[in-house]
Design a protein around this motif. Structure first.
Motif, PDB file in Angstrom:
ATOM      1  N   ASP A 225     -21.019 110.492   7.713  1.00 37.93           N
ATOM      2  CA  ASP A 225     -21.930 111.197   8.611  1.00 37.93           C
ATOM      3  C   ASP A 225     -23.066 111.877   7.846  1.00 37.93           C
ATOM      4  OD1 ASP A 225     -20.687 110.375  10.882  1.00 37.93           O
ATOM      5  OD2 ASP A 225     -19.437 112.166  11.092  1.00 37.93           O
ATOM      6  N   THR A 253     -21.738 102.781   4.893  1.00 39.42           N
ATOM      7  CA  THR A 253     -21.554 102.654   6.346  1.00 39.42           C
ATOM      8  C   THR A 253     -22.435 103.666   7.089  1.00 39.42           C
ATOM      9  OG1 THR A 253     -19.670 104.182   6.444  1.00 39.42           O
ATOM     10  CG2 THR A 253     -19.168 101.868   6.061  1.00 39.42           C
ATOM     11  N   ARG A 257     -25.621 102.624   9.594  1.00 34.62           N
ATOM     12  CA  ARG A 257     -25.677 103.042  10.998  1.00 34.62           C
ATOM     13  C   ARG A 257     -27.053 103.656  11.300  1.00 34.62           C
ATOM     14  NH1 ARG A 257     -23.219 107.511  13.861  1.00 34.62           N
ATOM     15  NH2 ARG A 257     -22.091 108.153  11.996  1.00 34.62           N
ATOM     16  N   GLN A 260     -29.770 101.033  11.553  1.00 34.07           N
ATOM     17  CA  GLN A 260     -29.784 100.381  12.862  1.00 34.07           C
ATOM     18  C   GLN A 260     -30.431 101.265  13.906  1.00 34.07           C
ATOM     19  OE1 GLN A 260     -25.852  98.484  13.820  1.00 34.07           O
ATOM     20  NE2 GLN A 260     -25.496  98.884  11.645  1.00 34.07           N
ATOM     21  N   LYS A 261     -30.113 102.555  13.810  1.00 27.97           N
ATOM     22  CA  LYS A 261     -30.693 103.490  14.783  1.00 27.97           C
ATOM     23  C   LYS A 261     -32.218 103.520  14.647  1.00 27.97           C
ATOM     24  CE  LYS A 261     -29.883 108.065  16.709  1.00 27.97           C
ATOM     25  NZ  LYS A 261     -29.109 107.516  17.848  1.00 27.97           N
ATOM     26  N   LYS A 263     -33.949 101.179  13.620  1.00 32.71           N
ATOM     27  CA  LYS A 263     -34.441  99.810  13.825  1.00 32.71           C
ATOM     28  C   LYS A 263     -35.353  99.356  12.690  1.00 32.71           C
ATOM     29  CE  LYS A 263     -34.162 100.170  18.864  1.00 32.71           C
ATOM     30  NZ  LYS A 263     -32.707 100.428  18.734  1.00 32.71           N
ATOM     31  N   ASN A 265     -36.312  97.049   9.529  1.00 28.96           N
ATOM     32  CA  ASN A 265     -36.031  95.701   9.096  1.00 28.96           C
ATOM     33  C   ASN A 265     -35.618  95.699   7.624  1.00 28.96           C
ATOM     34  OD1 ASN A 265     -36.901  93.145   7.601  1.00 28.96           O
ATOM     35  ND2 ASN A 265     -36.948  92.483   9.749  1.00 28.96           N
ATOM     36  N   PHE A 280     -16.139  93.300   1.631  1.00 26.97           N
ATOM     37  CA  PHE A 280     -15.760  93.529   3.019  1.00 26.97           C
ATOM     38  C   PHE A 280     -16.846  94.259   3.816  1.00 26.97           C
ATOM     39  CE2 PHE A 280     -13.504  96.225   6.156  1.00 26.97           C
ATOM     40  CZ  PHE A 280     -13.140  95.219   7.015  1.00 26.97           C
ATOM     41  N   ILE A 281     -17.236  95.421   3.366  1.00 26.28           N
ATOM     42  CA  ILE A 281     -18.260  96.188   4.077  1.00 26.28           C
ATOM     43  C   ILE A 281     -19.638  95.493   3.986  1.00 26.28           C
ATOM     44  CG2 ILE A 281     -19.418  98.423   4.290  1.00 26.28           C
ATOM     45  CD1 ILE A 281     -16.557  98.793   4.942  1.00 26.28           C
ATOM     46  N   ARG A 283     -20.429  92.546   3.925  1.00 32.16           N
ATOM     47  CA  ARG A 283     -20.521  91.354   4.788  1.00 32.16           C
ATOM     48  C   ARG A 283     -20.504  91.702   6.267  1.00 32.16           C
ATOM     49  NH1 ARG A 283     -17.775  86.080   4.307  1.00 32.16           N
ATOM     50  NH2 ARG A 283     -19.699  85.662   5.435  1.00 32.16           N
ATOM     51  N   MET A 284     -20.451  92.976   6.581  1.00 35.85           N
ATOM     52  CA  MET A 284     -20.430  93.330   7.993  1.00 35.85           C
ATOM     53  C   MET A 284     -21.828  93.450   8.571  1.00 35.85           C
ATOM     54  SD  MET A 284     -17.303  95.966   8.016  1.00 35.85           S
ATOM     55  CE  MET A 284     -17.710  96.447   9.653  1.00 35.85           C
ATOM     56  N   TYR A 285     -22.813  93.316   7.744  1.00 33.90           N
ATOM     57  CA  TYR A 285     -24.189  93.492   8.209  1.00 33.90           C
ATOM     58  C   TYR A 285     -25.014  92.242   7.939  1.00 33.90           C
ATOM     59  CZ  TYR A 285     -22.596  98.329   8.122  1.00 33.90           C
ATOM     60  OH  TYR A 285     -21.881  99.460   8.321  1.00 33.90           O
ATOM     61  N   ASP A 286     -26.113  92.136   8.657  1.00 35.17           N
ATOM     62  CA  ASP A 286     -27.031  91.034   8.421  1.00 35.17           C
ATOM     63  C   ASP A 286     -28.414  91.603   8.191  1.00 35.17           C
ATOM     64  OD1 ASP A 286     -27.344  87.859   8.876  1.00 35.17           O
ATOM     65  OD2 ASP A 286     -29.138  88.953   9.527  1.00 35.17           O
ATOM     66  N   GLU A 288     -26.590  90.318   4.629  1.00 37.70           N
ATOM     67  CA  GLU A 288     -25.500  90.916   3.862  1.00 37.70           C
ATOM     68  C   GLU A 288     -26.069  91.825   2.786  1.00 37.70           C
ATOM     69  OE1 GLU A 288     -22.807  87.885   2.540  1.00 37.70           O
ATOM     70  OE2 GLU A 288     -22.756  86.923   4.519  1.00 37.70           O
TER      71      GLU A 288
ATOM     72  N   THR B 253     -16.462  92.603  13.511  1.00 33.80           N
ATOM     73  CA  THR B 253     -17.406  92.614  12.385  1.00 33.80           C
ATOM     74  C   THR B 253     -18.241  91.332  12.365  1.00 33.80           C
ATOM     75  OG1 THR B 253     -15.854  91.614  10.811  1.00 33.80           O
ATOM     76  CG2 THR B 253     -15.834  94.005  10.980  1.00 33.80           C
ATOM     77  N   ARG B 257     -22.384  91.225  13.001  1.00 36.17           N
ATOM     78  CA  ARG B 257     -23.302  90.658  12.014  1.00 36.17           C
ATOM     79  C   ARG B 257     -24.259  89.681  12.698  1.00 36.17           C
ATOM     80  NH1 ARG B 257     -22.550  86.702   7.762  1.00 36.17           N
ATOM     81  NH2 ARG B 257     -20.325  86.583   8.207  1.00 36.17           N
ATOM     82  N   GLN B 260     -26.901  91.462  14.751  1.00 36.61           N
ATOM     83  CA  GLN B 260     -28.008  91.942  13.916  1.00 36.61           C
ATOM     84  C   GLN B 260     -28.937  90.798  13.537  1.00 36.61           C
ATOM     85  OE1 GLN B 260     -26.613  94.681  10.670  1.00 36.61           O
ATOM     86  NE2 GLN B 260     -24.728  94.631  11.863  1.00 36.61           N
ATOM     87  N   LYS B 261     -28.342  89.669  13.255  1.00 41.04           N
ATOM     88  CA  LYS B 261     -29.165  88.514  12.871  1.00 41.04           C
ATOM     89  C   LYS B 261     -30.053  88.106  14.043  1.00 41.04           C
ATOM     90  CE  LYS B 261     -28.803  84.141  10.421  1.00 41.04           C
ATOM     91  NZ  LYS B 261     -29.281  84.702   9.150  1.00 41.04           N
ATOM     92  N   ARG B 283     -17.578 102.864  14.401  1.00 39.52           N
ATOM     93  CA  ARG B 283     -18.552 103.880  14.002  1.00 39.52           C
ATOM     94  C   ARG B 283     -19.483 103.384  12.905  1.00 39.52           C
ATOM     95  NH1 ARG B 283     -17.816 109.686  12.932  1.00 39.52           N
ATOM     96  NH2 ARG B 283     -19.982 109.487  13.590  1.00 39.52           N
ATOM     97  N   MET B 284     -19.373 102.151  12.512  1.00 42.73           N
ATOM     98  CA  MET B 284     -20.256 101.661  11.465  1.00 42.73           C
ATOM     99  C   MET B 284     -21.554 101.130  12.043  1.00 42.73           C
ATOM    100  SD  MET B 284     -17.523  99.908   8.943  1.00 42.73           S
ATOM    101  CE  MET B 284     -18.848  99.139   8.070  1.00 42.73           C
ATOM    102  N   TYR B 285     -21.641 101.088  13.362  1.00 41.18           N
ATOM    103  CA  TYR B 285     -22.830 100.511  13.982  1.00 41.18           C
ATOM    104  C   TYR B 285     -23.511 101.522  14.889  1.00 41.18           C
ATOM    105  CZ  TYR B 285     -20.474  96.316  12.353  1.00 41.18           C
ATOM    106  OH  TYR B 285     -19.834  95.377  11.578  1.00 41.18           O
ATOM    107  N   ASP B 286     -24.766 101.254  15.193  1.00 40.19           N
ATOM    108  CA  ASP B 286     -25.485 102.107  16.119  1.00 40.19           C
ATOM    109  C   ASP B 286     -26.096 101.238  17.194  1.00 40.19           C
ATOM    110  OD1 ASP B 286     -26.859 105.015  16.352  1.00 40.19           O
ATOM    111  OD2 ASP B 286     -28.198 103.420  17.055  1.00 40.19           O
TER     112      ASP B 286
END
Lengths: 332, 332
Positions: A225, A253, A257, A260-261, A263, A265, A280-281, A283-286, A288, B253, B257, B260-261, B283-286
């Motif tokens: 947070d 993380t 967050r 994303q809020k 926005k 790029n 692990f973490i 790869r949770m986003y795009d 990566e 997850t 991803r 987001q893409k 909680r990892m996303y918004d």
DNA sequence: GATGTTTGCGAAATTGTTTGCAAAAGGATA
DNA sequence: TATCCTTTTGCAAACAATTTCGCAAACATC
């Protein structure tokens, strides 16, 4: 409840002595083949299994390692434990897992449990508040080797297995320089923790010595947070920062967050790079996330190797460091 | 190496018998107060600690629970284990952790380790391929209670602690209906797993019976990457689907991803709801993801409670189910 | 025939703790 | 002094496996 078969039961059934049965089961050369065969047959028929407690008592050892960590529920520690467990089982050892909940009092209690169970060795990552490491050294006196990992005591002569904190932070800094970034928000963990200090020190000194044109805003976050708030604060103004460096998975993380809020790029408006335990973490986003890996699993394998070496006589004390590597993800 | 103090050492130093020392340390009424005091003083001076192995041998039990899981490195199991460990330590028990790596052969070997260590009880989540549960029932015969959790055998009369799979999926479905969504992509886990079957069955039957206008596309994903691909496939066409339901953290997850893409706006362009173990991933996303919680930690607490009940004589077999709850996050 | 070696096995000790039973010690009462 | 308690303590067995020491008997060697 049917009672379990013992050597005694087998010996009585066959009119042999207990010692003969014992040796027969171990394929001892003293015992004739016929006797061996009789014994083995009956043993498997009676589903004989040696009593671990009796063996432990006799040998004053147990085929068990103690593992003491601040928390299990943490992506670093559980991958460490998982790797350790795999190798330990292969070697015939089981693992007793103990959480200290970051409380030195509970940590002490856990040490006591290890002593009382006469474990073959202890792996420990100390709490943030552990001041006195004498209790740990005392285990060595009763022949229980102690391997510190990850969070290790500062000064003492003891076995330590560490992540390459300095190297990892240096790698991240160099990567940022290579990408010619100009304004970086660097978020480190709790200010008191030595891992934060080390990484911060390395990161900043690399930037200072290798890049004249880069500006670094350095902040601390105690949790996701905090990292979220910091990212919002600095990221809100367009173009104010072009890169964020995160010291850990957890911080990442929070950062993501916020990204994303906002926005934003990634990587065009803002680049991201982090130090992480595994993919692990990231790869949770795009895209990566690019990260420097400091693998808990690899550390586990290194730790048990060190333990086995130690137990087989290579008792000299040393500090081992696990190398880190850069994994490019597309976020920078 | 200094050897550890034993009852014998103390008794010899004080010219008392071993049994007197033993009883004195336990504050037995048979022993006079002066003797007790003398004994206790010397014991603490000599740093006496009872030898667990001797006690275990004597009582044919150990203050240890065995925990067998397919993998430790999994957000569900490690929070289960962490919760279990906390309660267990409070009750004076330690935990032996064993991974089966989803291999029935290793699972059997782990059972053997539990038997040989005469653990006080076993918590087990079986592998996807465990066909024969006789070996588990055999433990009960030698007085070692077995509590199955999460992945439990289908038919047999045994103690089971389960997540409310049906309830959770139903809750998610009802929430989607309440939000008046029209076209849902529902992604479930591996088609063979009973948890997937249960959740799918419940989800679809609720939709069918409660909503006439909603269309559901139902798919299976074995891992996060599968979920990523599925989300890309169906999400690419604008307006083709308005909601995604994910059965688990891992699937979520992958979905996120892809979201987001695709640069989809959540929840305006597309709504997301998932079944999750805790709020960590959501909680990892918004915006934070709305999810139905099936908590590993709570299941751990329930499991150990059941174990203690069982050991204190309430031996009847039963299946307990942990209720789930909806946590609104803003993604739907 | 005497001596040494090997084979096959058993008795007993060892590990630390617990516990039922016996017994000693001490005081009180008859 | 004998008897009866009560209090306090010790003995010994039990738990299960291992290990050391050593006994016999069979066999070989000179």
């Amino acid at each position: 409840m049917r009672t379990k078969a013992t050597l005694k039961h087998i010996s009585q059934s066959l009119n042999l002595s207990i010692s003969t049965v014992s040796r027969a089961l171990k394929n001892h050369p003293d015992i004739s083949d016929q006797t061996k065969q009789k014994v083995m047959e009956l043993a498997s028929l009676m589903e004989y299994e040696p009593n671990t407690h009796a063996i432990n008592l006799r040998t004053n050892k147990s085929k068990t390692f103690g593992v003491i960590v601040p928390v299990i529920s943490n992506y670093f520690y559980h991958s460490f434990i998982a790797a350790l467990e795999e190798d330990a089982r292969r070697l015939g050892y089981a693992l007793i897992i103990l959480q200290s909940s970051d409380d030195p009092q509970i940590e002490l209690e856990n040490l006591r449990i290890c002593r009382m169970n006469r474990v073959a060795g202890v792996f420990v990552s100390i709490t943030a508040n552990t001041k006195d490491i004498k209790p740990f050294l005392k285990l060595d006196e009763v022949d229980i080797p102690v391997i510190f990992f990850d969070k290790v005591p500062d000064f003492e002569a003891c076995n330590k297995i560490c992540l390459a904190d300095t190297e990892a932070a240096t790698m991240a800094a160099l990567t940022i320089i290579r990408k010619q970034k100009k304004k970086v928000l660097a978020i480190f963990g709790n200010e008191e923790m030595s891992i934060s200090k080390k990484r911060k020190q390395a990161f900043l000194s690399v930037i200072e010595s290798q890049s004249s044109s880069m500006e670094v805003i350095s902040e601390h976050a105690d949790n996701a947070d905090d990292a979220f708030m910091l990212t919002l604060k600095y990221g809100a103004k367009t173009g104010f920062i072009d890169t964020i460096f995160s010291m850990s998975d957890e911080i990442l993380t929070g950062v993501m967050r916020a990204i994303q809020k906002l926005k934003k790029n990634v990587p065009n408006e803002i680049g991201i790079i982090s130090i992480c335990n595994n993919n692990f973490i990231p790869r949770m986003y795009d895209p990566e996330i690019s990260f420097v890996e400091t693998s808990g699993a690899d550390l586990g394998k290194l730790a048990i190797k060190r333990m086995m070496d130690h137990m087989s006589g290579k008792t000299f004390v040393q500090e081992l460091t696990l190398p880190s590597r850069l994994v490019e993800g597309g976020s920078l």
